[in-house]
Motif scaffolding. Sequence first.
Motif, PDB file in Angstrom:
ATOM      1  N   LYS A 140       6.939   4.220   1.593  1.00  0.00           N
ATOM      2  CA  LYS A 140       5.717   3.767   0.948  1.00  0.00           C
ATOM      3  C   LYS A 140       4.556   3.919   1.917  1.00  0.00           C
ATOM      4  CE  LYS A 140       7.746   2.640  -2.871  1.00  0.00           C
ATOM      5  NZ  LYS A 140       7.478   3.387  -4.122  1.00  0.00           N
ATOM      6  N   TYR A 141       3.360   3.934   1.342  1.00  0.00           N
ATOM      7  CA  TYR A 141       2.154   4.032   2.166  1.00  0.00           C
ATOM      8  C   TYR A 141       1.419   2.707   2.120  1.00  0.00           C
ATOM      9  CZ  TYR A 141      -2.172   5.661   4.231  1.00  0.00           C
ATOM     10  OH  TYR A 141      -3.263   5.818   5.057  1.00  0.00           O
ATOM     11  N   CYS A 142       1.211   2.126   3.309  1.00  0.00           N
ATOM     12  CA  CYS A 142       0.497   0.859   3.430  1.00  0.00           C
ATOM     13  C   CYS A 142      -0.980   1.125   3.705  1.00  0.00           C
ATOM     14  CB  CYS A 142       1.076   0.018   4.559  1.00  0.00           C
ATOM     15  SG  CYS A 142       2.695  -0.680   4.196  1.00  0.00           S
ATOM     16  N   PRO A 143      -1.878   0.461   3.004  1.00  0.00           N
ATOM     17  CA  PRO A 143      -3.301   0.644   3.270  1.00  0.00           C
ATOM     18  C   PRO A 143      -3.729  -0.097   4.530  1.00  0.00           C
ATOM     19  CG  PRO A 143      -3.003  -1.036   1.612  1.00  0.00           C
ATOM     20  CD  PRO A 143      -1.625  -0.513   1.941  1.00  0.00           C
ATOM     21  N   ALA A 144      -4.900   0.211   5.024  1.00  0.00           N
ATOM     22  CA  ALA A 144      -5.467  -0.541   6.147  1.00  0.00           C
ATOM     23  C   ALA A 144      -5.846  -1.942   5.678  1.00  0.00           C
ATOM     24  CB  ALA A 144      -6.679   0.191   6.700  1.00  0.00           C
ATOM     25  N   GLY A 145      -5.837  -2.903   6.629  1.00  0.00           N
ATOM     26  CA  GLY A 145      -6.313  -4.246   6.340  1.00  0.00           C
ATOM     27  C   GLY A 145      -5.288  -5.187   5.766  1.00  0.00           C
ATOM     28  N   CYS A 146      -4.007  -4.989   6.073  1.00  0.00           N
ATOM     29  CA  CYS A 146      -2.975  -5.863   5.510  1.00  0.00           C
ATOM     30  C   CYS A 146      -2.654  -7.073   6.373  1.00  0.00           C
ATOM     31  CB  CYS A 146      -1.703  -5.071   5.228  1.00  0.00           C
ATOM     32  SG  CYS A 146      -1.778  -4.165   3.667  1.00  0.00           S
ATOM     33  N   VAL A 147      -3.415  -7.329   7.421  1.00  0.00           N
ATOM     34  CA  VAL A 147      -3.283  -8.597   8.129  1.00  0.00           C
ATOM     35  C   VAL A 147      -4.150  -9.593   7.372  1.00  0.00           C
ATOM     36  CG1 VAL A 147      -3.639  -9.838  10.285  1.00  0.00           C
ATOM     37  CG2 VAL A 147      -2.849  -7.476  10.328  1.00  0.00           C
TER      38      VAL A 147
END
Length: 679
Positions: A140-147
């Motif tokens: 899967k591809y995780c977007p930026a800003g997941c913190v």
Amino acid sequence: DGCGHTVLGPESGTLASINYPQTSPNSTVCEWEIRVKPGQRVQLKFGDFDIDDSDSCHSSYLRVHNGIGPTRTEIGKYCGFGFQMDGLIISKSNEITVQFMSGMHTSGRGFLAAYSTTDKSDLITCLDNASHFSEPEFNKYCPAGCVIPFADISGTIPHGYRDSSSLCMAGIHAGVVSNALGGQINVVISKGIPYYEGSLANNVTSKVGPLSTSLFTFKTSGCYGTLGMESGVIPDSQITASSILEWSDQTGQLNIWKPENARLKRVGPPWAAFISDEHQWLQIDLNKEKRITGIITTGSTLAEYYYYVSAYRILYSDDAQKWTAYREPGMDKDKVFQGNTELYQEVRNNFIPPVIARFFRINPVKWHQKIAMKVELLGCQFSIGRAPKITVPPPPQNKNNKNDDFSDDFIHSVKTLLQTDKTTFTPEIKNTTVTPSVTKDVALAAVLVPVLVMVFTTLILILVCAWHWRNRKKKTEGTYDLPYWDRAGWWKGMKQFLPTKSAEHEETPVRYSSSEISHLRPREVPTMLQTESAEYAQPLVGGIVGTLHQRSTFKPEEGKEASYADLDPYNSPIQEVYHAYAEPLPITGPEYATPIIMDMSSHPSTPLGVPSVSTFKAAGNQAPPLVGTYNKLLSRTDSTSSAQALYDTPKGQSGPGAAAELVYQVPQSVAHSPGSKDE
């Protein structure tokens, strides 16, 4: 004033309404303008959508537009409680505008969405966890800003994360993806464990978690090994610092917290700076360029000295002269890493992309009481052949092009990867260095040639050994076709390691085949004895000058051997057989028989064909001297018409020869039978 958590990266990002996941306030508005690389399009995916629709999307709604500014066109207007949007919203260009309006309402969480370029077909949001997917392994591809502060994770690497944890947030904690850039994750699902540890890594705190039915881990490149601080591979001389804390305690003992003390998990004090300011540093020389992917730090680890570093910068160099501060791609400021929050806990930070350098510096910027720390570096060996070369395209000639800002950002981004000082944007940069096919051929030949050489060498050795074994077998095979364990060479070689018995108690057994002797004519026997080379030592025979060597053996006859139970050594008829060797004694007799030596010249009446009379060796007596020669035996044998075997005749019995001519000796150590007595 309606904007919530927002991270807009060059290829992906995350945006949410204010107060999400709590109810958004009334009468707020937020508008996001998103721009990606030219030639790409933007796709938008909602992780959660909960907007009041009591007025049919009149005052509260989410609207998406193609483009930015006055020329934008509307793609859609959305509202509703628990609205499920299964598909993606895709723009027609590289620009998109997202507008959120919150009117008068009493409930509704708002929304959380993720975006990326359309080439990331497997985009997920920061809210997705492993339980949303049934496959045992997936990408899967995780977007930026997941913190995000409203998501939880439990677990750590390498043990794994609880299945209820956010996939992308766990990926950031594990150091697989970057919060500023996002990235691809490879997830593997496995059976859960009873307990999940908590830790702090990459500004994400993992909580302790209870038992779960399943967990997930990440497949990585494997470049996360320790580089030698804890193990001592890095010597003390390669660890230096800006200053060293020296002080005397209450007992007057001098304490020196040297740089070499800064080894993770090493018992004792840490390294500490003499002066605590932002100009202090700890430097590690790796001796050659390494790929550095992370760092682990602790505080002093001494309860009486509550010292630790809470934030620091990273600098690196190839020559220890010119230093480059670490920055995340797309950022124009040095990255400040979160350090420790207390003196014991290990805190890990990963470098995405990794640092390629020989010299590595840690520059504390925040600390508690004093600058003191222990560290370990993570990474692996750096291969120059694997490093892609990045080419910088020339700036566009048309200064009035509307993409001038993007071109400038692109050039600054490439310079950042080339270890310059400023970075503004990092698009996807492909490897422009194409390895020619001849390289693959050379690598293939480098593998195949040694293998072929080894194969041919092995075949040649096998053939040579087979030929040698065959020749040796033919050479060693004699008349008797001995088994290999009874051959003279092997047996003689083994006999030298065996204990030697006394000659008076043991003689070497004489073994022979009577079948091969019996079919020969009398005249052929001496010739055979003379012409054939004796593979084993010959026993003493009347008239032959020789010696029966102790431990000499003779090859056994394959098949049935002549048994002395069938022959009466004293009362058997005279047979026309020439016994070339002395017959063994009966079972009750001595173990071996010693031939009788008789002077044939003093007995002219003895027939020529009769061999020398045999005697047994008596205790304390020596054998008579040998009389005659080998040639005499041959001449006597040739002149006779029949060969007769003559045995010793006991007293009181008639024999072939005169009684006066016989010499009888009692065999050594022979017990007399009950039926015989001396006269």
